[in-house]
Design a protein around this motif. Structure first.
Motif, PDB file in Angstrom:
ATOM      1  N   ARG A  44       0.815  -1.219   0.000  1.00 20.86           N
ATOM      2  CA  ARG A  44       0.000   0.000   0.000  1.00 20.86           C
ATOM      3  C   ARG A  44       0.852   1.274   0.000  1.00 20.86           C
ATOM      4  NH1 ARG A  44      -4.476  -0.695   4.743  1.00 20.86           N
ATOM      5  NH2 ARG A  44      -5.454  -2.614   4.045  1.00 20.86           N
ATOM      6  N   CYS A  45       2.144   1.152   0.266  1.00 19.36           N
ATOM      7  CA  CYS A  45       2.999   2.342   0.417  1.00 19.36           C
ATOM      8  C   CYS A  45       2.972   3.200  -0.841  1.00 19.36           C
ATOM      9  CB  CYS A  45       4.435   1.918   0.725  1.00 19.36           C
ATOM     10  SG  CYS A  45       5.556   3.330   0.829  1.00 19.36           S
ATOM     11  N   MET A  46       2.734   4.504  -0.644  1.00 19.60           N
ATOM     12  CA  MET A  46       2.729   5.427  -1.793  1.00 19.60           C
ATOM     13  C   MET A  46       3.919   6.389  -1.720  1.00 19.60           C
ATOM     14  SD  MET A  46      -0.401   7.917  -0.791  1.00 19.60           S
ATOM     15  CE  MET A  46      -0.369   8.962   0.685  1.00 19.60           C
ATOM     16  N   GLN A  47       4.912   6.031  -0.852  1.00 17.58           N
ATOM     17  CA  GLN A  47       6.169   6.791  -0.799  1.00 17.58           C
ATOM     18  C   GLN A  47       5.974   8.261  -0.427  1.00 17.58           C
ATOM     19  OE1 GLN A  47       9.750   5.503  -1.613  1.00 17.58           O
ATOM     20  NE2 GLN A  47       8.478   4.016  -0.525  1.00 17.58           N
ATOM     21  N   CYS A  48       5.052   8.532   0.490  1.00 15.58           N
ATOM     22  CA  CYS A  48       4.803   9.927   0.865  1.00 15.58           C
ATOM     23  C   CYS A  48       5.892  10.498   1.782  1.00 15.58           C
ATOM     24  CB  CYS A  48       3.435  10.056   1.540  1.00 15.58           C
ATOM     25  SG  CYS A  48       3.370   9.280   3.171  1.00 15.58           S
ATOM     26  N   GLY A  49       6.597   9.594   2.516  1.00 19.01           N
ATOM     27  CA  GLY A  49       7.686  10.037   3.389  1.00 19.01           C
ATOM     28  C   GLY A  49       7.266  10.439   4.791  1.00 19.01           C
ATOM     29  N   ARG A  99       1.152   7.249  12.053  1.00 16.53           N
ATOM     30  CA  ARG A  99       0.929   8.357  11.126  1.00 16.53           C
ATOM     31  C   ARG A  99       0.793   7.950   9.656  1.00 16.53           C
ATOM     32  NH1 ARG A  99       5.353  12.268  14.050  1.00 16.53           N
ATOM     33  NH2 ARG A  99       4.177  12.470  15.970  1.00 16.53           N
ATOM     34  N   CYS A 100       1.156   6.751   9.315  1.00 13.52           N
ATOM     35  CA  CYS A 100       1.121   6.364   7.894  1.00 13.52           C
ATOM     36  C   CYS A 100      -0.298   6.458   7.335  1.00 13.52           C
ATOM     37  CB  CYS A 100       1.647   4.930   7.747  1.00 13.52           C
ATOM     38  SG  CYS A 100       1.454   4.294   6.076  1.00 13.52           S
ATOM     39  N   PRO A 101      -0.502   7.255   6.280  1.00 17.63           N
ATOM     40  CA  PRO A 101      -1.862   7.406   5.725  1.00 17.63           C
ATOM     41  C   PRO A 101      -2.373   6.142   5.035  1.00 17.63           C
ATOM     42  CG  PRO A 101      -0.263   8.542   4.345  1.00 17.63           C
ATOM     43  CD  PRO A 101       0.484   8.071   5.548  1.00 17.63           C
ATOM     44  N   ASP A 103      -1.732   2.983   6.242  1.00 14.81           N
ATOM     45  CA  ASP A 103      -1.776   1.881   7.220  1.00 14.81           C
ATOM     46  C   ASP A 103      -0.819   0.738   6.838  1.00 14.81           C
ATOM     47  OD1 ASP A 103      -2.641   0.707   9.576  1.00 14.81           O
ATOM     48  OD2 ASP A 103      -4.293  -0.361   8.617  1.00 14.81           O
ATOM     49  N   VAL A 104       0.383   1.135   6.449  1.00 15.71           N
ATOM     50  CA  VAL A 104       1.384   0.131   6.055  1.00 15.71           C
ATOM     51  C   VAL A 104       1.882  -0.674   7.273  1.00 15.71           C
ATOM     52  CG1 VAL A 104       3.723  -0.129   5.064  1.00 15.71           C
ATOM     53  CG2 VAL A 104       2.073   1.378   3.964  1.00 15.71           C
ATOM     54  N   LYS A 105       1.695  -0.135   8.463  1.00 12.49           N
ATOM     55  CA  LYS A 105       2.143  -0.780   9.720  1.00 12.49           C
ATOM     56  C   LYS A 105       3.659  -1.025   9.658  1.00 12.49           C
ATOM     57  CE  LYS A 105      -2.289  -3.195  10.367  1.00 12.49           C
ATOM     58  NZ  LYS A 105      -2.975  -2.196  11.146  1.00 12.49           N
TER      59      LYS A 105
END
Ligand code: SF4
Ligand code: SF4
Length: 183
Positions: A44-49, A99-101, A103-105
């Motif tokens: 799900r990671c979108m690399q937002c940082g 904080r991950c938008p 929910d990558v955990k």
């Protein structure tokens, strides 16, 4: 940002960056990760940082970058991820997790990456050092007479360190064999 992109693109070799070629990447690695407990939401990671911006380890060591580790894993740079000291540096503070938008955990993902690394025989030397301490003291630190005097001063019971029970658990679970690569 340009320099960071170069670091993502290349592996450090003799102080320089070497471009990774396609044949060095394992496209199946991401599927291995999502099967490992803790890695389920990894794709799900979108690399937002946001994770890196929240990370207290990053504040101490600027080279630590959890978003970059995830990026390397996503592109299949398996060897670099599993050999990286960075997967062992996570302090399990859960700031990124909260904080991950997406929910990558991430905290759990770091456990998953460590577990996969162990399966391939990559274990950071600090883990071996911790095992030695557990065998010696039954804990990760030695309780000296000074600490026990301080405890007495504050009405706390004395701690008698007895590693025997801990040693039995370590033997039963074959922890030493796993860490030393005998299983
Ligand atoms: S905060 Fe979540 S979505 Fe953003 S880079 Fe980190 S893991 Fe990926
Ligand atoms: S859980 Fe680990 S990766 Fe996440 S913010 Fe804390 S130290 Fe950084």
């Amino acid at each position: 940002m340009g320099e960071e992109r170069e670091q993502e693109k290349g592996k450090k070799k003799s102080g320089e960056f070497q471009v990774i070629t396609e044949d060095q990447l394992d496209p199946q690695f991401k599927y291995e990760i999502i099967k490992e407990p803790g890695g389920e939401n990894f794709l799900r990671c979108m690399q937002c940082g946001t994770c890196t911006a929240s990370c207290p380890v990053k504040a101490i060591d600027p080279d630590y970058n959890c978003r970059r580790i995830i990026r390397m894993a996503l592109i299949g740079d398996k060897e670099s991820v599993l050999k990286s000291k960075f997967i062992w540096m996570c302090s399990t503070c859960y700031s990124c997790y909260e904080r991950c938008p997406q929910d990558v955990k991430i905290t759990e993902l770091m456990f998953a990456l460590k577990n996969i690394a162990v399966k391939y025989g990559y274990i950071h030397p600090s883990i071996k050092a911790q095992l030695d301490l557990l065998e010696k003291f039954g804990a990760l630190l030695e309780i000296s007479e000074f600490e026990n005097r301080m405890r007495e001063k504050y009405g706390l019971p004395k701690i008698n360190q007895s590693p025997e029970k801990v040693k039995k658990v370590l033997e039963k679970e074959k922890i030493k064999d796993v860490i030393e690569g005998d299983s």
